[in-house]
Design an enzyme around this catalytic site. Structure first.
Site, PDB file in Angstrom:
ATOM      1  N   MET A 158      40.101  40.428  38.401  1.00  0.00           N
ATOM      2  CA  MET A 158      41.464  40.880  37.672  1.00  0.00           C
ATOM      3  C   MET A 158      41.997  39.564  37.003  1.00  0.00           C
ATOM      4  SD  MET A 158      43.298  43.768  39.935  1.00  0.00           S
ATOM      5  CE  MET A 158      42.751  45.068  40.235  1.00  0.00           C
ATOM      6  N   CYS A 159      42.867  39.737  36.258  1.00  0.00           N
ATOM      7  CA  CYS A 159      43.692  38.914  35.572  1.00  0.00           C
ATOM      8  C   CYS A 159      44.676  38.176  36.587  1.00  0.00           C
ATOM      9  CB  CYS A 159      44.582  39.200  34.382  1.00  0.00           C
ATOM     10  SG  CYS A 159      43.672  40.181  33.143  1.00  0.00           S
ATOM     11  N   GLN A 160      45.291  36.858  36.270  1.00  0.00           N
ATOM     12  CA  GLN A 160      46.085  36.222  36.954  1.00  0.00           C
ATOM     13  C   GLN A 160      47.522  36.147  36.424  1.00  0.00           C
ATOM     14  OE1 GLN A 160      45.041  33.312  39.846  1.00  0.00           O
ATOM     15  NE2 GLN A 160      43.134  34.406  40.512  1.00  0.00           N
ATOM     16  N   ASN A 173      48.649  42.219  35.426  1.00  0.00           N
ATOM     17  CA  ASN A 173      47.303  42.017  35.875  1.00  0.00           C
ATOM     18  C   ASN A 173      47.179  43.313  36.720  1.00  0.00           C
ATOM     19  OD1 ASN A 173      45.639  41.650  37.836  1.00  0.00           O
ATOM     20  ND2 ASN A 173      46.722  40.726  39.336  1.00  0.00           N
TER      21      ASN A 173
END
Length: 253
Positions: free
Chosen positions: A1-3, A108
């Site tokens: 996932m994104c941060q 996110n």
């Protein structure tokens, strides 16, 4: 996932130290290389930088690491693409105007079967579920309030909207109009507050150390909110699942 990375302060502060560790994660493990972005509030205006390159190699990110832009509210994002291709218009954070102020948003997580009816002025430019969620939040708030409500009323409205969006998947997000910073957690968010007496901090992902006592005053207070803790020698506090926190003048309220 994104941060995600956010900063909320009681006095304009630069984010060079935290952003250095944050950007290092964009490429160190081969993840989070699908773009990045950062937004700094300065009064009612916003400095907004995005790039579809990884933050570890982006010349624009290198500028941010070297140029100490000072702000009381900052939101940054490094992307691992799951919905939407790797193009500039899909890079967070996103920015829109509402109630005569700029609003900045980053997300996110993944939202499944999420197709809200957007029938007002807020429409996505890119193809991410994140931007759709941002447009839906603004559309819903504008329909409910003719002008900006109090912090308490706005927080309560956001709690309900975020809970509804989170039924479609993971919804960790940050949102600000430069007066305070709102952060909602579905799965993972952490925060800390740096204040007097300041100590030395060491990044977890890079060999960088800073003694904050040398670069602050006793009156300074800074809250840093991030997906994963950035330093190894500070105490980071986790959010609870489903929790929305509001940060004002460098502290949760």
């Amino acid at each position: 996932m994104c941060q995600l990375l956010g900063m909320n302060c009681n006095t304009p502060t630069d984010i060079v130290f935290s952003f250095t560790g944050f950007a290092y994660r964009a490429g160190r493990t081969g993840e989070h290389i699908d773009g990045w972005g950062i937004a700094f509030f300065e009064g009612r205006a916003v400095r907004h930088f995005v790039d579809h390159q990884a933050a570890l190699v982006s010349p624009i990110a290198d500028l941010i690491r070297r140029y100490p832009i000072k702000s009381t509210n900052v939101i940054a994002h490094i992307r691992k693409a799951t919905v939407g291709s790797v193009i500039l218009e899909n890079c967070h954070p996103f920015i829109r105007e509402m109630w005569g102020r700029y609003w900045v948003f980053a997300h996110n997580g993944d939202l499944k079967d999420y197709h809200p009816e957007l029938d007002g002025p807020y429409q996505p430019v890119g193809s991410t579920d994140s931007e759709r969620a941002f447009c839906w939040i603004l559309q819903s708030l504008r329909a409910r309030f003719a002008s900006r409500p109090s912090r308490e009323v706005l927080a309560e409205a956001l709690r309900g909207l975020c809970a509804g969006i989170a039924t479609h998947g993971t919804f960790n997000m940050m949102l600000s109009d430069g007066t305070e910073l709102y952060a909602h957690c579905s799965t993972r968010l952490h925060y800390l507050v740096r204040q007097h007496p300041f100590a030395t901090a060491s990044l977890s992902d890079d060999e960088v150390t800073v003694n904050f006592a040398e670069v602050t005053t006793p009156d300074d207070r800074v809250a840093v909110i991030v997906t994963e803790p950035l330093t190894a020698n500070e105490t980071w506090l986790p959010f609870a699942s489903g929790e929305l926190k509001v940060f004002v003048d460098g502290a949760p309220v």
